[in-house]
Motif scaffolding. Structure first.
Motif, PDB file in Angstrom:
ATOM      1  N   ASN A 145       0.823  -1.216   0.000  1.00 19.77           N
ATOM      2  CA  ASN A 145       0.000   0.000   0.000  1.00 19.77           C
ATOM      3  C   ASN A 145       0.855   1.264   0.000  1.00 19.77           C
ATOM      4  N   ARG A 146       2.040   1.156  -0.562  1.00 13.13           N
ATOM      5  CA  ARG A 146       2.908   2.322  -0.690  1.00 13.13           C
ATOM      6  C   ARG A 146       4.081   1.988  -1.610  1.00 13.13           C
ATOM      7  N   VAL A 184       0.929  -2.148  -4.537  1.00 12.69           N
ATOM      8  CA  VAL A 184       0.004  -1.036  -4.323  1.00 12.69           C
ATOM      9  C   VAL A 184      -1.304  -1.288  -5.053  1.00 12.69           C
ATOM     10  N   SER A 191      -0.610   6.955   0.919  1.00 13.52           N
ATOM     11  CA  SER A 191      -1.804   6.777   0.097  1.00 13.52           C
ATOM     12  C   SER A 191      -2.722   7.991   0.152  1.00 13.52           C
TER      13      SER A 191
END
Length: 333
Positions: A147-148, A157, A190
């Motif tokens: 998520n990054r 991601v 995010s």
């Protein structure tokens, strides 16, 4: 008793049981009755016996250990990631350690430093640490960033572009020309990326987007934004995640404003809370479980030496339209 190292046989004699029972009590206490275990441990304490240190005991039935560090274990998005990683650990015969940073970069680094000596690799999910700090951690253990995107580190991601484009089209079809965006914490990668994507998609359709931030990515965080929104209501609201959207709706009800009669709202994630809320929540569906699965598989490939570093993997998104969005004064689009 003469001086010297206390052995299992010494404990067995003191407790009145066999040496094999003493061994089971320390290695597999679930296979010894509670009463027997109490007698054995009391005898061991009296004699000063210490079992073999945990770090010298061979791992039983597992190949190794990995870790997942998340900002908030209670967040369903992150717990779904953890569950998916656990599933992959089971399939690959690995044990899993989970740690929570409580949205703090310094606590995340402390957690990593404590765990690193115990694990073969780690997945940093929605990391709050600066890129340079993450790369520093990656010098000590194989790391996957979930998520990054972190340059120089394997990253998984969610590609929000398709979902956001569909959301912007939906907002345009409903006839809104202004949107309020409820954003998350300033330390989240995010957050900035998602706001940029949403604002660009709205601008391309002639929709003005204003940003309220920073906020906590929680029900309480969304609740706190209601007052600011009512200073200049836009009719359409987009929240950084479903938790914030549900919290915002709760606060608005206290103000006598109801969704979708008085405003429309959409979120991100497709959490269970949005599926059962009243009204049910329009949302950009993301797949934290798929992200966790891919992050874990990448890490296992790295540990086996089967994957080059510095790769970026994406997970798709799509819009789910539910009851929380409709045309101003009319029916849903």
């Amino acid at each position: 008793m003469s001086e010297g190292k206390v052995t299992i046989r010494d404990v067995a004699r003191e407790a009145g049981v066999s040496p094999s029972t003493v061994s089971r009590a320390f290695a597999r206490p679930d296979r010894v009755s509670a009463a027997t275990a109490t007698i054995i441990f009391d005898a061991a304490n009296r004699l000063g016996y210490h079992s073999e240190p945990v770090q010298t005991v061979p791992l039983r039935g597992i190949r190794g250990v990995i870790a997942v560090i998340v900002p908030d274990i209670a967040n369903q998005f992150l717990s779904d990631v953890i569950r998916a990683v656990q599933h992959e650990c089971d399939a690959h015969d690995y044990a899993l350690i989970v740690a929570e940073s409580r949205e703090s970069a310094s606590m995340e680094r402390t957690a990593f430093d404590r765990i690193a000596p115990l694990v073969d690799g780690a997945i940093l999910t929605s990391s709050r640490m600066p890129d340079a700090m993450i790369r520093k951690c990656a010098q000590t253990r194989p790391i996957v960033s979930a998520n990054r995107i972190v340059r120089g580190v394997d990253s998984v991601v969610i590609d929000i572009n398709d979902g956001v484009e569909q959301l912007a089209d939906h907002i345009q079809r409903m006839g809104f020309d202004r949107v309020t965006y409820l954003d998350g914490p300033a330390t989240s990668w995010s957050v900035g990326f998602r706001w940029h994507t949403v604002s660009q998609a709205c601008a391309a359709r002639g929709i003005a987007a204003r940003r309220l931030w920073p906020g906590a990515p929680t029900v309480e965080g969304g609740f706190a934004f209601a007052g600011k929104y009512l200073d200049d209501p836009t009719g359409m609201v987009v929240a950084h995640n479903d938790l914030m959207a549900v919290g915002f709706m709760a606060a608005m009800r206290r103000q006598g404003r109801h969704c979708p009669q008085d405003y429309s709202i959409a979120g991100f994630d497709n959490d269970l809370i949005g599926q059962i809320s009243q009204p049910t929540l329009t949302t950009v569906r993301q797949s934290p479980a798929l992200m966790g699965t891919r992050a874990a598989r990448i890490l296992f490939d790295r540990l086996k030496g089967e994957r080059p570093a510095q790769d970026i993997t994406t997970v798709p998104t799509s819009l789910i339209i539910r009851e929380s969005t409709r045309r101003p004064g009319g029916e849903g689009a």
